[in-house]
Motif scaffolding. Structure first.
Motif, mmCIF file in Angstrom:
data_model
loop_
_atom_site.group_PDB
_atom_site.id
_atom_site.type_symbol
_atom_site.label_atom_id
_atom_site.label_comp_id
_atom_site.label_asym_id
_atom_site.label_seq_id
_atom_site.Cartn_x
_atom_site.Cartn_y
_atom_site.Cartn_z
ATOM 1 N N VAL A 149 -15.819 -2.618 8.334
ATOM 2 C CA VAL A 149 -14.926 -3.417 7.495
ATOM 3 C C VAL A 149 -15.665 -3.723 6.196
ATOM 4 O O VAL A 149 -16.723 -4.350 6.215
ATOM 5 C CB VAL A 149 -14.520 -4.726 8.201
ATOM 6 N N TRP A 150 -15.112 -3.232 5.100
ATOM 7 C CA TRP A 150 -15.719 -3.410 3.773
ATOM 8 C C TRP A 150 -14.825 -4.377 2.996
ATOM 9 O O TRP A 150 -13.669 -4.073 2.721
ATOM 10 C CB TRP A 150 -15.804 -2.044 3.089
ATOM 11 N N VAL A 151 -15.376 -5.536 2.709
ATOM 12 C CA VAL A 151 -14.584 -6.612 2.104
ATOM 13 C C VAL A 151 -15.120 -6.907 0.709
ATOM 14 O O VAL A 151 -16.221 -7.440 0.569
ATOM 15 C CB VAL A 151 -14.668 -7.910 2.943
ATOM 16 N N PRO A 152 -14.358 -6.575 -0.339
ATOM 17 C CA PRO A 152 -14.811 -6.955 -1.684
ATOM 18 C C PRO A 152 -14.377 -8.393 -1.989
ATOM 19 O O PRO A 152 -13.279 -8.808 -1.612
ATOM 20 C CB PRO A 152 -14.066 -5.956 -2.575
ATOM 21 N N PHE A 153 -15.239 -9.120 -2.681
ATOM 22 C CA PHE A 153 -14.884 -10.484 -3.081
ATOM 23 C C PHE A 153 -14.414 -10.533 -4.537
ATOM 24 O O PHE A 153 -14.166 -11.614 -5.084
ATOM 25 C CB PHE A 153 -16.067 -11.426 -2.853
ATOM 26 N N VAL A 154 -14.379 -9.348 -5.156
ATOM 27 C CA VAL A 154 -13.844 -9.196 -6.512
ATOM 28 C C VAL A 154 -12.949 -7.960 -6.472
ATOM 29 O O VAL A 154 -13.038 -7.156 -5.525
ATOM 30 C CB VAL A 154 -14.990 -8.986 -7.539
ATOM 31 N N ASP A 155 -12.121 -7.786 -7.455
ATOM 32 C CA ASP A 155 -11.303 -6.565 -7.509
ATOM 33 C C ASP A 155 -12.233 -5.370 -7.735
ATOM 34 O O ASP A 155 -13.044 -5.384 -8.672
ATOM 35 C CB ASP A 155 -10.297 -6.659 -8.668
ATOM 36 N N CYS A 156 -12.109 -4.359 -6.902
ATOM 37 C CA CYS A 156 -13.029 -3.221 -6.994
ATOM 38 C C CYS A 156 -12.256 -1.927 -7.252
ATOM 39 O O CYS A 156 -11.336 -1.580 -6.504
ATOM 40 C CB CYS A 156 -13.840 -3.069 -5.701
ATOM 41 N N SER A 157 -12.665 -1.238 -8.288
ATOM 42 C CA SER A 157 -12.143 0.101 -8.558
ATOM 43 C C SER A 157 -13.182 0.810 -9.426
ATOM 44 O O SER A 157 -14.136 0.182 -9.897
ATOM 45 C CB SER A 157 -10.796 0.037 -9.274
ATOM 46 N N GLY A 158 -12.995 2.117 -9.638
ATOM 47 C CA GLY A 158 -13.951 2.880 -10.435
ATOM 48 C C GLY A 158 -15.342 2.795 -9.821
ATOM 49 O O GLY A 158 -15.493 2.682 -8.594
ATOM 50 N N THR A 159 -16.344 2.802 -10.674
ATOM 51 C CA THR A 159 -17.723 2.787 -10.169
ATOM 52 C C THR A 159 -18.154 1.409 -9.680
ATOM 53 O O THR A 159 -19.248 1.259 -9.131
ATOM 54 C CB THR A 159 -18.706 3.256 -11.255
ATOM 55 N N LYS A 160 -17.313 0.422 -9.872
ATOM 56 C CA LYS A 160 -17.610 -0.906 -9.310
ATOM 57 C C LYS A 160 -17.362 -0.906 -7.796
ATOM 58 O O LYS A 160 -17.778 -1.812 -7.086
ATOM 59 C CB LYS A 160 -16.708 -1.937 -9.999
ATOM 60 N N SER A 161 -16.668 0.129 -7.323
ATOM 61 C CA SER A 161 -16.328 0.218 -5.909
ATOM 62 C C SER A 161 -17.286 1.165 -5.181
ATOM 63 O O SER A 161 -18.379 1.456 -5.666
ATOM 64 C CB SER A 161 -14.877 0.699 -5.772
ATOM 65 N N MET A 162 -16.888 1.631 -4.013
ATOM 66 C CA MET A 162 -17.659 2.619 -3.262
ATOM 67 C C MET A 162 -16.819 3.886 -3.137
ATOM 68 O O MET A 162 -15.608 3.863 -3.370
ATOM 69 C CB MET A 162 -18.004 2.104 -1.866
ATOM 70 N N TYR A 163 -17.494 4.999 -2.821
ATOM 71 C CA TYR A 163 -16.729 6.232 -2.615
ATOM 72 C C TYR A 163 -16.762 6.609 -1.140
ATOM 73 O O TYR A 163 -17.646 6.184 -0.380
ATOM 74 C CB TYR A 163 -17.247 7.378 -3.495
ATOM 75 N N LEU A 164 -15.786 7.400 -0.784
ATOM 76 C CA LEU A 164 -15.601 7.766 0.619
ATOM 77 C C LEU A 164 -15.106 9.204 0.667
ATOM 78 O O LEU A 164 -14.397 9.646 -0.234
ATOM 79 C CB LEU A 164 -14.536 6.831 1.189
ATOM 80 N N LEU A 165 -15.479 9.926 1.686
ATOM 81 C CA LEU A 165 -14.892 11.232 1.963
ATOM 82 C C LEU A 165 -14.045 11.072 3.220
ATOM 83 O O LEU A 165 -14.540 10.546 4.228
ATOM 84 C CB LEU A 165 -15.973 12.293 2.202
#
Lengths: 268, 152
Positions: A149-165
């Motif tokens: 479970v990956w919970v961001p405490f801020v809005d995450c998108s782009g390189t501020k987020s994580m990547y997944l396959l």
């Protein structure tokens, strides 16, 4: 009517269908008040640790977005993250709160006899920090019967987020690596083509299966990423390499499980 | 208030080097004793002079209960739940008898301190469940699968 029969949650059905086919899904908190409480507590704690004043109660997200303004990059950022993790774990029952916030989909995945990771991982990724998370997958080593479970405490998108396959892409890059282990450039090209940066707004969580490859890039956005990742599994599901007594604790057990184990003690 | 007298239980690892994944060397008996002494002090008590040692994977001899009685210990501090582990199985029967004899069990590595009946019952569920799971997961194929770190 008893409380045992609940109407089907069609949104959860769709998300869990995605989870099975792709290996991940993004779900909204089913108890957003609990998530808000964790985030506010984390904001207060973070600002207490850096010794800076924080904003009002309606500025929690903005305060976290600019947390990097109060922490030097490099070793200081790592030390801050570790201190924040320790303080969070000592002061709050974060694993229980995360399960509560997303209980509807999580209970559908792991059931009601639940083990929770003892110490959730807090990730602080300020803009430009040169140490993102390397490509990896959790299982094997972790059990493939866990959910991350990956919970961001801020809005995450782009390189501020994580990547997944996703499942298919993870399978593809693994097959490529096994067949062409002496072709790192080809592997990197395939990875770049298949990895998807996840858009996960605050109020949601990314649930993913530990067999998926994932990681993060250098945060090229202007805001801090503060997120938490933790794992849940069924009490009786197969183990990975992690020592269950050190890595997990019991979060919930059903009356039936407690009766069965009591019976075993009394008459076994 | 009387200071608690704790019996320390050490673990003799089967290998001094890389005793488990991520651990370069096993702590010596002296190091373990010091760590348990510190834990006893944090709990407002002392470690009794005698310590008991369990061999890794062989579990703890039930004669530990005689030591508890002779030392008038009112708590037991285990280096790890693994002191009670025979092969894959935690000796839950001895765990329960230690609890009945003292009413206080600390687990240093697992960072657990059981002082109330509900806390003990809660941990007992975990121990019993893990016995079931480990017994079921005990095939060589499963062990190879989860330890195969060379998949990428």
């Amino acid at each position: 009517m008893t409380g045992c029969h609940r109407p089907r949650d069609h949104m959860a059905d769709d998300a869990l269908a995605d989870f099975e086919s792709r290996g991940y899904c993004v779900v909204a908190a089913t108890d957003p008040a609990t998530l808000d409480r964790i985030r506010a507590a984390l904001r207060d704690l973070a600002y207490e640790l850096v010794g800076a004043p924080h904003g009002s109660d309606d500025k929690v997200g903005a305060d976290l977005d600019r947390l990097h303004q109060h922490v030097a990059p490099g070793e200081a950022a790592t030390a801050f993250r570790l201190t924040l993790t320790k303080a969070m774990t000592e002061r709050f029952d974060v694993g229980r709160d995360v399960f509560t916030a997303f209980e509807a989909p999580l209970a559908r995945l792991v059931g009601v006899d639940v083990l929770a990771q003892r110490v959730p991982n807090v990730v602080f990724q300020p803009p430009g920090d040169p140490r993102p998370t390397e490509l990896h997958r959790d299982a094997p080593a972790n059990s493939p019967y866990e959910v991350v479970v990956w919970v961001p405490f801020v809005d995450c998108s782009g390189t501020k987020s994580m990547y997944l396959l996703d499942r298919a892409a993870s399978h593809e890059v693994l097959a490529f690596h096994r067949e062409h282990h002496d072709d790192p450039d080809g592997f990197r090209r395939l990875l770049d083509a298949r990895a998807a940066l996840m858009a996960v707004p605050y109020g949601s969580a990314l649930l993913f299966w530990p067999g998926l490859f994932h990681g993060s890039l250098v945060n090229r956005e202007t805001e801090t990423r503060l997120s938490l990742n933790t794992r849940f599994k069924h009490l009786f599901a197969p183990l990975g390499m992690k020592d269950p007594f050190r890595y997990f604790r019991i979060l919930h057990t059903s009356p039936l499980t407690r009766l069965g184990l009591a019976f075993e003690r009394e008459e076994g | 208030m009387k200071a608690g007298r704790f019996l320390g239980v050490l673990l003799e690892f089967s290998s001094a080097v890389n005793p488990e994944p991520g651990v370069q060397r096993a702590p010596t008996a002296a190091e373990q004793t010091r760590a348990l002494e510190q834990l006893a002090r944090r709990r407002g008590g002392v470690l009794v002079a005698t310590t008991v040692t369990a061999r890794h994977g062989e579990g703890l001899d039930p004669s530990v209960l005689d030591v508890v009685a002779a030392e008038e210990a009112d708590g037991v501090l285990l280096l790890s739940i693994d002191v009670l582990r025979r092969d894959r199985r935690i000796d839950v029967e001895l765990f329960e008898r230690l609890w009945a004899a003292t009413g206080e069990i600390g687990l240093l590595i697992e960072d657990e301190h059981l002082v109330s009946p509900p806390s003990f019952e809660h941990y007992m569920i975990l121990a019993m469940a893990m016995n079931h799971v480990r017994a079921r997961d005990a095939t060589q194929e499963w062990a190879l699968f989860v330890t195969d770190s060379g998949r990428l």
